[in-house]
Design an enzyme around this catalytic site. Structure first.
Site, PDB file in Angstrom:
ATOM      1  N   HIS A   1       0.810  -1.222   0.000  1.00  0.00           N
ATOM      2  CA  HIS A   1       0.000   0.000   0.000  1.00  0.00           C
ATOM      3  C   HIS A   1       0.850   1.282   0.000  1.00  0.00           C
ATOM      4  O   HIS A   1       0.323   2.368  -0.174  1.00  0.00           O
ATOM      5  CB  HIS A   1      -0.948   0.000   1.210  1.00  0.00           C
ATOM      6  CG  HIS A   1      -2.048  -1.014   1.080  1.00  0.00           C
ATOM      7  ND1 HIS A   1      -3.299  -0.696   0.622  1.00  0.00           N
ATOM      8  CD2 HIS A   1      -2.066  -2.348   1.306  1.00  0.00           C
ATOM      9  CE1 HIS A   1      -4.054  -1.786   0.588  1.00  0.00           C
ATOM     10  NE2 HIS A   1      -3.320  -2.811   1.002  1.00  0.00           N
TER      11      HIS A   1
ATOM     12  N   ASP B   1       3.466   9.393  -1.281  1.00  0.00           N
ATOM     13  CA  ASP B   1       2.280   8.645  -0.833  1.00  0.00           C
ATOM     14  C   ASP B   1       2.035   7.502  -1.813  1.00  0.00           C
ATOM     15  O   ASP B   1       2.091   7.721  -3.031  1.00  0.00           O
ATOM     16  CB  ASP B   1       1.061   9.586  -0.830  1.00  0.00           C
ATOM     17  CG  ASP B   1       0.114   9.317   0.324  1.00  0.00           C
ATOM     18  OD1 ASP B   1       0.075   8.159   0.793  1.00  0.00           O
ATOM     19  OD2 ASP B   1      -0.600  10.246   0.749  1.00  0.00           O
TER      20      ASP B   1
HETATM   21  P1  ADQ Z   1      -2.948   6.374   4.579  1.00  0.00           P
HETATM   22  O1  ADQ Z   1      -1.534   6.828   4.684  1.00  0.00           O
HETATM   23  O2  ADQ Z   1      -3.678   6.259   5.857  1.00  0.00           O
HETATM   24  O3  ADQ Z   1      -3.089   5.016   3.753  1.00  0.00           O
HETATM   25  P2  ADQ Z   1      -4.914   7.680   2.699  1.00  0.00           P
HETATM   26  O4  ADQ Z   1      -4.873   6.893   1.478  1.00  0.00           O
HETATM   27  O5  ADQ Z   1      -5.067   9.134   2.438  1.00  0.00           O
HETATM   28  O6  ADQ Z   1      -3.633   7.534   3.620  1.00  0.00           O
HETATM   29  O7  ADQ Z   1      -6.125   7.171   3.558  1.00  0.00           O
HETATM   30  C1  ADQ Z   1      -6.506   7.837   4.711  1.00  0.00           C
HETATM   31  C2  ADQ Z   1      -7.929   7.475   5.074  1.00  0.00           C
HETATM   32  O8  ADQ Z   1      -8.151   7.913   6.396  1.00  0.00           O
HETATM   33  C3  ADQ Z   1      -8.940   8.168   4.175  1.00  0.00           C
HETATM   34  O9  ADQ Z   1      -9.998   7.302   3.898  1.00  0.00           O
HETATM   35  C4  ADQ Z   1      -9.403   9.348   5.023  1.00  0.00           C
HETATM   36  O10 ADQ Z   1     -10.741   9.726   4.826  1.00  0.00           O
HETATM   37  C5  ADQ Z   1      -9.225   8.832   6.418  1.00  0.00           C
HETATM   38  N1  ADQ Z   1      -8.913   9.973   7.290  1.00  0.00           N
HETATM   39  C6  ADQ Z   1      -7.864  10.800   7.213  1.00  0.00           C
HETATM   40  N2  ADQ Z   1      -7.985  11.786   8.141  1.00  0.00           N
HETATM   41  C7  ADQ Z   1      -9.134  11.559   8.784  1.00  0.00           C
HETATM   42  C8  ADQ Z   1      -9.838  12.217   9.832  1.00  0.00           C
HETATM   43  N3  ADQ Z   1      -9.396  13.347  10.406  1.00  0.00           N
HETATM   44  N4  ADQ Z   1     -10.994  11.682  10.254  1.00  0.00           N
HETATM   45  C9  ADQ Z   1     -11.455  10.565   9.693  1.00  0.00           C
HETATM   46  N5  ADQ Z   1     -10.862   9.904   8.689  1.00  0.00           N
HETATM   47  C10 ADQ Z   1      -9.710  10.396   8.251  1.00  0.00           C
HETATM   48  C11 ADQ Z   1      -2.157   4.077   3.186  1.00  0.00           C
HETATM   49  C12 ADQ Z   1      -1.147   4.657   2.191  1.00  0.00           C
HETATM   50  C13 ADQ Z   1      -1.868   5.423   1.095  1.00  0.00           C
HETATM   51  C14 ADQ Z   1      -2.888   4.507   0.396  1.00  0.00           C
HETATM   52  C15 ADQ Z   1      -3.755   3.780   1.416  1.00  0.00           C
HETATM   53  C16 ADQ Z   1      -4.577   2.683   0.757  1.00  0.00           C
HETATM   54  O11 ADQ Z   1      -0.213   5.500   2.853  1.00  0.00           O
HETATM   55  O12 ADQ Z   1      -0.946   5.943   0.141  1.00  0.00           O
HETATM   56  O13 ADQ Z   1      -3.720   5.294  -0.428  1.00  0.00           O
HETATM   57  O14 ADQ Z   1      -2.972   3.158   2.442  1.00  0.00           O
HETATM   58  O15 ADQ Z   1      -3.771   1.837   0.005  1.00  0.00           O
END
Ligand code: ADQ
Length: 467
Positions: free
Chosen positions: A157, A364
């Site tokens: 991921h 990312d």
């Molecule tokens: P993350 O690094 O956690 O994931 P991301 O893909 O942006 O990053 O996912 C974050 C999730 O958490 C989103 O669904 C978002 O809505 C939620 N989130 C963030 N802040 C929040 C808040 N304040 N309240 C509630 N929810 C919140 C890792 C990798 C990424 C990859 C994903 C999936 O780092 O690059 O996209 O896995 O593979």
């Protein structure tokens, strides 16, 4: 009929609750597991005094989850240590933050052996096994050592780092070699895939052609498989009651100012300091516009026991305080900085009320916030996405304003461009991006991987077992 076994550090099967109550990944994997009568195995998140391999089974909505507790030392060395203090920074190109400790590497190996020992008896002949993410890189190999002959796939991921960065990890070569146990390895983008292939061909004597790596007697299919969200569901969520209430509240409190929104886990890979600095640059360069905008940054703390996370938290508090102190007026504060998590419904309403989504990670794997922001927009009057070139999502979301997150100037220019953008151009860009995230959604992602692992339209039983 045989099954799909998903293995990941944490298990979060989607239960039959309200739509949108769970994350997209949980929903996608749960659907896959239901389809293949599956099992989801991982760490419970709990600690036990002495590891005993006791499995806690739960069954809900056709999906069985199986979790084990770990010892405190495992949590320190495997999870907080190797996973979050060694691999996470290294895989996000931050070798300045990566800690290389033999105890961490040892704990990572031990925890993975414990996972392998515990899950092995649950795997039946013909089952396909799908291992998730950097916490469990050697798991496939450890299963093979224990006699597992099933098809095993691995999906990463995060980004995969360039060869020369990975070479700073003392056991890089051994770790990568464990991956030859997999039949299929998936990455979000070609760039991460290519970095992996570089390492295997240049450091491990592998040969690569047309998506297939050959290393000695092992043949490994490598695929790009960008993860998506359930875009249709998220778009519906954004107009449902709770999102609508949030939307109205945000519009009210914005007081006719344009809202710029950032939503991230509080993590150094997300480029929050650079974002604040880029935004401040905009304020300085465009004093005439400053009181017509504000930045809402939502960033709930994560991995709070790791020092680099405590440091970034303190730095961001200092930086937002300084920017607010320097620029605020009687009835305007430039940055609203909120350290809290919100439900998906509330986030959807916040995204919809924003004029700009500012998603500027330094690195990312994908970034799902960018996709959620697009899904939540009002098609008749959509906001503008400003997106880092270094997020995997930039490959698919080409109609965002793409920026180099290290450049405060580019970020300031992009904010200016977004604020001045005509509704027509906003709509055109949004439409192209929405079509993309709807076509390549989370079910598409899951299908793409399971097609490679299990075979298109094939039952897992029809597969040949591998040696
Ligand atoms: P993350 O690094 O956690 O994931 P991301 O893909 O942006 O990053 O996912 C974050 C999730 O958490 C989103 O669904 C978002 O809505 C939620 N989130 C963030 N802040 C929040 C808040 N304040 N309240 C509630 N929810 C919140 C890792 C990798 C990424 C990859 C994903 C999936 O780092 O690059 O996209 O896995 O593979």
């Amino acid at each position: 009929m045989n099954r799909l076994i998903v293995i990941s550090n944490r298990v979060s099967a989607a239960t039959g609750g309200a739509a949108g109550a769970q994350g997209g990944l949980a929903v996608a994997l749960t659907t896959a597991l239901r389809e293949y009568r599956g099992l989801w195995f991982g760490w419970s998140g709990n600690v036990t005094e002495q590891f005993n391999g006791h499995i806690n089974f739960q069954r809900e909505d056709g999906v069985t989850t199986a979790t084990v507790d770990l010892e405190q030392q495992d949590v320190e060395e495997y999870y907080n240590g190797y996973a979050n203090r060694t691999l996470w920074p290294l895989f996000h190109y931050r070798i300045d933050l990566a800690e290389y400790e033999r105890d961490f590497a040892g704990g990572y190996q031990r925890a993975n052996e414990r996972f392998a020992d515990t899950v092995l008896p649950l795997i039946e002949p013909g089952d396909a096994v799908w291992v998730q993410d950097y916490h469990m890189i050697p798991l496939g190999h450890l299963l093979r050592e224990r006699g597992c002959r099933n098809r095993i796939g691995f999906f990463l991921h995060t980004p995969w780092p360039p060869r020369r960065l990975l070479l700073t990890l003392p056991e890089a070569n051994d770790l990568v070699r464990t991956m030859f146990a997999y039949d299929v390895i998936g990455f979000h983008t070609d760039e991460w895939l290519q970095s992996f292939v570089d390492f295997v061909t240049l450091e491990c004597g592998g040969k690569y052609e047309d998506g297939v790596l050959q290393v000695k007697d092992r043949t490994i299919q490598v695929i790009t498989c960008p993860i998506g969200i359930d875009a249709t569901e998220f778009a519906q969520l954004a107009t449902a009651d709770e999102a609508q209430r949030t939307y109205e509240r945000m519009v009210d409190s914005a007081n006719r100012r344009a809202m710029i929104v950032g939503v991230d886990r509080l993590d150094y890979s997300k480029g929050l300091e650079e974002r604040f600095t880029g935004y401040e640059r905009f304020l300085l360069e465009h004093p005439e516009e400053r009181e017509s905008v504000f930045l809402l940054q939502i960033a709930p703390p994560s991995r709070g026991t790791v020092e680099s996370y405590q440091r970034i938290r303190a730095e961001l508090e200092g930086l937002s305080g300084r920017i607010n102190g320097a620029h605020a007026s009687l009835d305007w504060v430039p940055i609203r900085y909120v350290n809290q998590g919100y439900s998906r419904e509330v986030l959807a309403g916040v995204y919809r009320a924003a004029r700009i989504g500012l998603v500027t990670p330094l690195r990312d794997g994908m970034n799902l916030v960018a996709k959620e922001f697009i899904a939540a927009q009002d098609p008749d009057d959509p906001g503008v996405l400003i997106l880092s070139r270094f997020a995997g999502a930039a490959v698919q979301l080409k109609d965002a304003l793409l920026v180099n997150p290290y450049s405060a100037e580019e970020m300031a220019d992009a904010i200016r461009t977004a604020l001045a953008m005509s509704r027509e151009e906003r709509s055109r860009r949004w439409r192209a991006m929405f079509d993309n995230i709807r076509n390549e959604d989370v079910l598409w992602w899951r299908q793409r991987f399971t097609d490679a692992l299990i075979g298109e339209g094939q039952d897992a039983t029809e597969l040949n077992a591998v040696d």
